[in-house]
Structures are given as C-alpha cells and as structure tokens.
Design an enzyme around this catalytic site. Structure first.
Site, PDB file in Angstrom:
ATOM      1  N   SER A  80       0.849  -1.198   0.000  1.00  0.00           N
ATOM      2  CA  SER A  80       0.000   0.000   0.000  1.00  0.00           C
ATOM      3  C   SER A  80       0.890   1.255   0.000  1.00  0.00           C
ATOM      4  O   SER A  80       1.973   1.253   0.596  1.00  0.00           O
ATOM      5  CB  SER A  80      -0.882  -0.028   1.253  1.00  0.00           C
ATOM      6  OG  SER A  80      -1.998   0.808   1.091  1.00  0.00           O
ATOM      7  N   PRO A  81       0.444   2.321  -0.656  1.00  0.00           N
ATOM      8  CA  PRO A  81       1.277   3.537  -0.703  1.00  0.00           C
ATOM      9  C   PRO A  81       1.500   4.106   0.697  1.00  0.00           C
ATOM     10  O   PRO A  81       0.535   4.251   1.459  1.00  0.00           O
ATOM     11  CB  PRO A  81       0.435   4.522  -1.525  1.00  0.00           C
ATOM     12  CG  PRO A  81      -0.667   3.735  -2.128  1.00  0.00           C
ATOM     13  CD  PRO A  81      -0.837   2.490  -1.353  1.00  0.00           C
TER      14      PRO A  81
ATOM     15  N   GLN B 168       2.284   6.280  -7.085  1.00  0.00           N
ATOM     16  CA  GLN B 168       1.017   6.917  -6.702  1.00  0.00           C
ATOM     17  C   GLN B 168       1.159   8.418  -6.904  1.00  0.00           C
ATOM     18  O   GLN B 168       1.942   9.077  -6.215  1.00  0.00           O
ATOM     19  CB  GLN B 168       0.651   6.623  -5.242  1.00  0.00           C
ATOM     20  CG  GLN B 168      -0.769   7.146  -4.940  1.00  0.00           C
ATOM     21  CD  GLN B 168      -1.157   7.115  -3.478  1.00  0.00           C
ATOM     22  OE1 GLN B 168      -0.413   7.593  -2.630  1.00  0.00           O
ATOM     23  NE2 GLN B 168      -2.320   6.566  -3.178  1.00  0.00           N
TER      24      GLN B 168
ATOM     25  N   TYR C 151      -7.797  14.473  -0.118  1.00  0.00           N
ATOM     26  CA  TYR C 151      -6.910  15.242  -0.989  1.00  0.00           C
ATOM     27  C   TYR C 151      -7.735  15.881  -2.114  1.00  0.00           C
ATOM     28  O   TYR C 151      -8.928  15.659  -2.224  1.00  0.00           O
ATOM     29  CB  TYR C 151      -5.791  14.341  -1.528  1.00  0.00           C
ATOM     30  CG  TYR C 151      -4.788  13.951  -0.466  1.00  0.00           C
ATOM     31  CD1 TYR C 151      -4.869  14.452   0.841  1.00  0.00           C
ATOM     32  CD2 TYR C 151      -3.759  13.073  -0.738  1.00  0.00           C
ATOM     33  CE1 TYR C 151      -3.948  14.098   1.818  1.00  0.00           C
ATOM     34  CE2 TYR C 151      -2.834  12.711   0.234  1.00  0.00           C
ATOM     35  CZ  TYR C 151      -2.932  13.232   1.511  1.00  0.00           C
ATOM     36  OH  TYR C 151      -2.028  12.877   2.470  1.00  0.00           O
TER      37      TYR C 151
ATOM     38  N   ARG D  35      -7.098   5.280  -6.278  1.00  0.00           N
ATOM     39  CA  ARG D  35      -7.463   5.065  -4.869  1.00  0.00           C
ATOM     40  C   ARG D  35      -8.616   5.995  -4.516  1.00  0.00           C
ATOM     41  O   ARG D  35      -8.512   7.220  -4.702  1.00  0.00           O
ATOM     42  CB  ARG D  35      -6.265   5.308  -3.947  1.00  0.00           C
ATOM     43  CG  ARG D  35      -6.652   5.220  -2.480  1.00  0.00           C
ATOM     44  CD  ARG D  35      -5.469   5.060  -1.541  1.00  0.00           C
ATOM     45  NE  ARG D  35      -5.113   3.646  -1.397  1.00  0.00           N
ATOM     46  CZ  ARG D  35      -4.444   3.150  -0.354  1.00  0.00           C
ATOM     47  NH1 ARG D  35      -4.045   3.936   0.621  1.00  0.00           N
ATOM     48  NH2 ARG D  35      -4.163   1.868  -0.277  1.00  0.00           N
TER      49      ARG D  35
ATOM     50  N   GLY E 294      -0.182  -2.201   4.306  1.00  0.00           N
ATOM     51  CA  GLY E 294       0.668  -1.063   4.629  1.00  0.00           C
ATOM     52  C   GLY E 294       1.582  -1.403   5.792  1.00  0.00           C
ATOM     53  O   GLY E 294       2.684  -1.938   5.621  1.00  0.00           O
ATOM     54  N   ARG E 295       1.089  -1.134   6.985  1.00  0.00           N
ATOM     55  CA  ARG E 295       1.947  -1.261   8.163  1.00  0.00           C
ATOM     56  C   ARG E 295       2.472  -2.675   8.369  1.00  0.00           C
ATOM     57  O   ARG E 295       3.594  -2.853   8.842  1.00  0.00           O
ATOM     58  CB  ARG E 295       1.177  -0.769   9.393  1.00  0.00           C
ATOM     59  CG  ARG E 295       0.978   0.741   9.368  1.00  0.00           C
ATOM     60  CD  ARG E 295      -0.101   1.188  10.299  1.00  0.00           C
ATOM     61  NE  ARG E 295      -1.423   0.788   9.839  1.00  0.00           N
ATOM     62  CZ  ARG E 295      -2.556   1.063  10.466  1.00  0.00           C
ATOM     63  NH1 ARG E 295      -2.520   1.730  11.602  1.00  0.00           N
ATOM     64  NH2 ARG E 295      -3.726   0.678   9.970  1.00  0.00           N
TER      65      ARG E 295
HETATM   66  C1  LIG Z   1       3.237   5.816   7.344  1.00  0.00           C
HETATM   67  C2  LIG Z   1       2.015   5.827   6.473  1.00  0.00           C
HETATM   68  C3  LIG Z   1       2.001   6.617   5.339  1.00  0.00           C
HETATM   69  C4  LIG Z   1       0.896   6.595   4.478  1.00  0.00           C
HETATM   70  N1  LIG Z   1       0.954   7.298   3.310  1.00  0.00           N
HETATM   71  C5  LIG Z   1      -0.023   7.109   2.379  1.00  0.00           C
HETATM   72  C6  LIG Z   1       0.132   7.626   1.068  1.00  0.00           C
HETATM   73  O1  LIG Z   1       1.151   8.207   0.714  1.00  0.00           O
HETATM   74  N2  LIG Z   1      -0.890   7.418   0.187  1.00  0.00           N
HETATM   75  C7  LIG Z   1      -2.021   6.721   0.525  1.00  0.00           C
HETATM   76  O2  LIG Z   1      -2.913   6.560  -0.299  1.00  0.00           O
HETATM   77  N3  LIG Z   1      -2.164   6.191   1.768  1.00  0.00           N
HETATM   78  C8  LIG Z   1      -1.196   6.343   2.676  1.00  0.00           C
HETATM   79  N4  LIG Z   1      -1.283   5.716   3.889  1.00  0.00           N
HETATM   80  C9  LIG Z   1      -2.411   4.788   4.129  1.00  0.00           C
HETATM   81  C10 LIG Z   1      -1.976   3.342   3.797  1.00  0.00           C
HETATM   82  O3  LIG Z   1      -1.693   3.190   2.414  1.00  0.00           O
HETATM   83  C11 LIG Z   1      -3.064   2.322   4.171  1.00  0.00           C
HETATM   84  O4  LIG Z   1      -4.193   2.562   3.378  1.00  0.00           O
HETATM   85  C12 LIG Z   1      -3.443   2.395   5.644  1.00  0.00           C
HETATM   86  O5  LIG Z   1      -2.278   2.441   6.466  1.00  0.00           O
HETATM   87  C13 LIG Z   1      -4.277   1.189   6.052  1.00  0.00           C
HETATM   88  O6  LIG Z   1      -3.606  -0.016   5.739  1.00  0.00           O
HETATM   89  P1  LIG Z   1      -2.743  -0.854   6.827  1.00  0.00           P
HETATM   90  O7  LIG Z   1      -3.657  -1.125   7.999  1.00  0.00           O
HETATM   91  O8  LIG Z   1      -2.369  -2.121   6.087  1.00  0.00           O
HETATM   92  O9  LIG Z   1      -1.568  -0.035   7.213  1.00  0.00           O
HETATM   93  C14 LIG Z   1      -0.225   5.778   4.789  1.00  0.00           C
HETATM   94  C15 LIG Z   1      -0.220   5.021   5.964  1.00  0.00           C
HETATM   95  C16 LIG Z   1       0.888   5.014   6.788  1.00  0.00           C
HETATM   96  C17 LIG Z   1       0.884   4.136   8.012  1.00  0.00           C
END
Ligand SMILES: Cc1cc2nc3c(=O)[nH]c(=O)nc-3n(C[C@H](O)[C@H](O)[C@H](O)COP(=O)(O)O)c2cc1C
Length: 371
Positions: A24-25, A103, A188, A236, A328-329
C-alpha cells in the site's frame, strides 16, 4: 490442493502481476533536500519489497505539483529532473524481479505540513512561509479542521492540476514505472471535489454528481492518454466518507463504473480522511466491507486496511471481496510477509534464486531477477 487465490497472477491492461499481495502507498517523508528527489533510501526501501516477492509495489504519494505535497519532504514528479532519480528506484526494483507503480497525488487543502515523525523538531503543524511553507489549494476554500484556510481554486487552477497529473504520468513512463495510481482518497484535492460534503462549487467542477466527478474523470482520462493503452491505471478512492452528507458506497460504485469507462483498471478501496470530525474506528479488515460493495458491481478492486494474516488475506481474495489486497503497516513490520504467507498457504514460495537455500523443502518459484 488448489493454489491459494492470493498467489494467483492477475493481468491488468497488458501487465501480468505475479500475485495479489501488494504494498500500500506509504509516505516516507524522506526527500531531505525538500526537492522531491528520491534517494538511495528509497531504493533500499522499495527494493526490499521486490526481494520479499510483493506482487506490485506502490510508491508513496508523489506530488504532481510542489504545492500538492503533504510535507516539504514528499517525493515529487512535478519536473523532468525527477525522472532520473525515480529511474534508479525503478531499476533497482526491476533488477530484483519486482514491479512498481507510482502513486500520483495532489494533497489539496491538506498540503503543507511537517511530518511530525518521532524525533522531529516540529510537530505535524503547518509549515510557516519563513521555512518554505505555502498556502494550500482547496476546492472549496474551506479549511480542513483547524488547518489554515486554503486558496479556493479557480477554473484555470483545476485545468492546470489535470495537466500536471498527465505530465507526471508521462514522466512515470519515462522513468520505467509499470503502473500508475491516482490518489483520489483521504480528503486530498480530487476527493475534496468528488464529495458533496466538501464541494460547494456551482461552476462546472461542482453543482451535481457529474460536476463533482469532473476533476477526477478528466484526470483519469489525461493519465490514461499519457501512459497509453498497455499500462495499468489504478485509482485510490475513499469508498465511504463516514461524514454527514458525504459519499456512500453506492455513490462510489457509480463513480467507479465511470472511471472504468475512462480506462481505469482497478479501484484501490480505502475510506475516510475527508473531514477532521469523523468517527473512525479502525479494526481488523475495517475497509474490506466497503470495498466489496464496489467489487460486487463488477469492478476490479483492491482491499486495504489492517489486513495482517495470510488466512484473512486469502479469504478476502478467495471469497471475491476484492481482487488483490494491499498491506501497509504489516509490510513495514515484515517486508517478507508475502513469502511467509505463501509458506502458510502451501506455496509456491517465490524467491530470488540466490535465496533458494533458505526454503529447502518448500515448493519454490524463482522471481525473474538479474540479481
Ligand atoms: C506511514 C504511512 C504513510 C501513508 N501514506 C499514504 C500515502 O502516501 N498514500 C495513501 O494513499 N495512503 C497512505 N497511507 C495509508 C496506507 O496506504 C493504508 O491505506 C493504511 O495504512 C491502512 O492499511 P494498513 O492497515 O495495512 O496499514 C499511509 C499510511 C501510513 C501508516
């Protein structure tokens, strides 16, 4: 036993992606020179996911214009000099057998803050003009929560944004990216215009659903034209705003179907981020249900949000709630998650051939890697 659905390839436009576990971004806020240039840190960071056999690596939000950065340390694609630094990242990923999508993003009224990372001097507050701060561009002129009031975009501003996404997509092609994702979620600019809760415009960029979708759809068509017919284009979306008068999953289904007509291959289904005052209760797989509504309309989708176990991810894909999962995380915690999931689900495990000794006794598949 059948192969796990998570480990099946998927074809988008002309690109075959080897599995359904995607990164995930995630913003790294690591362009220390504040010039949007990615560095060796990004090569190592994204390269590790190629080694870890992630199907498609999505980069962090990468600004199409400097004023569209969330923070001064965001990655950029707003000028030709960004092509070369991104090409090094892309070549690293390709050299390790991976695929990578950029992205592209404009943070709109949420732009211009310090990252607020642990150890930073500044907390996540607005960057003042004296430290290179700028006034954010908004669709409505109303601020997000207690952020400073943005400048309300005029017609020319919005045309310029569409053009900027197109030019950034051309640069992504020149840098060698495999796919492009348009960030139209999390409050955004494209999302702010899309949602009836924040778009109060009465010109052609608002007024009704067609007007509110205009910026996103023109952007999608511009990006599709820039990348040609063979490269996947993803969007997205925040499927639900969870805010009074905001977007519902039913609204998003209609938008998603129009985006498919505009040449979009897959909707990456997130939620929220539009208003400061929303009730947000993240829990295991918390966005899967909303994304599944879009998927049930016959649109290809990705599910994201606290998907952490192999069994959970496999269920999402096998039961048709999404075509792919984005983590993501969990992938920050374990860049080799896709390989661990493959072992848990009975393989085959994809690994660079030089790592084969680590997986003796497993069914192996080697990534196509020069390394
Ligand atoms: C450190 C961090 C940076 C993030 N930056 C972006 C981003 O640049 N673009 C985006 O669409 N979502 C961003 N997100 C959201 C994640 O892509 C993801 O949708 C969200 O963390 C939920 O997924 P997860 O529970 O697997 O982390 C970010 C999340 C985290 C934790």
């Amino acid at each position: 036993m059948n192969r796990a659905a998570l480990l099946e390839p998927i074809i988008l436009s002309a690109l075959e992606i080897s599995n359904r576990v995607w990164l995930s971004p995630m913003c790294m806020y690591a362009c220390e020179e504040r010039d949007g240039q990615v560095t060796d840190l990004h090569r190592v960071h994204y390269g590790q996911y190629a080694l870890g056999s992630v199907g498609l690596i999505l980069t962090e939000a990468t600004a199409v214009l400097p004023e569209g950065r969330v923070t001064p340390f965001d990655a950029g694609m707003w000028c030709d000099s960004h092509i070369e630094s991104w090409r090094k990242v892309v070549d690293t990923v390709h050299g390790l057998g991976g695929l990578i999508a950029v992205q592209l993003s404009h943070a709109g009224r949420k732009a211009g803050h310090y990252p607020g990372l642990p150890g930073d001097v500044h907390m996540a507050i607005t960057v003042p003009p004296g430290d290179g701060g700028w006034q954010a561009l908004g669709g409505s002129g109303l601020p997000f929560g207690n952020y400073p009031t943005p400048r309300r975009a005029c017609d020319d501003d919005l045309c310029f944004v569409v053009e900027a996404f197109g030019k950034a997509a051309q640069r992504a092609v020149a840098a060698g990216f495999d796919a492009v994702e348009i960030h139209a979620a999390h409050g955004y600019l494209l999302h702010e215009l899309l949602s009836p809760a924040t778009n109060d415009r009465t010109d052609r960029w608002g007024g009704n659903a067609v007007g509110r979708e205009r910026l996103l759809r023109e952007t999608a068509r511009e990006v599709r034209a820039a990348v040609g017919p063979n490269m996947p284009v993803l969007v997205r979306l925040s499927v639900e705003d969870g805010a009074p008068g905001g977007l519902t999953a039913a609204d998003t289904v209609r938008t998603a179907m129009r985006l498919v007509e505009d040449g979009v291959d897959l909707i990456d289904c997130s939620t929220g981020g539009l208003m400061a005052a929303t009730t947000y209760r993240p829990g295991s797989g918390y966005q899967v249900r909303a994304g599944a509504v879009v998927h049930s309309a016959g649109v290809r989708t990705g599910a994201v949000g606290m998907i952490t176990s192999a069994a959970q991810a496999e269920t999402v894909v096998r039961t048709g709630q999404a075509d792919v999962v984005l983590l993501g995380r969990e992938l920050l915690r374990d860049p080799y998650w896709a390989q661990h999931a493959a072992i848990e689900l009975g393989g085959p495990v994809t690994t660079p051939h030089r790592y084969y000794r680590a997986y003796q006794g497993q069914q192996l598949r080697f990534s196509i890697s020069a390394w």
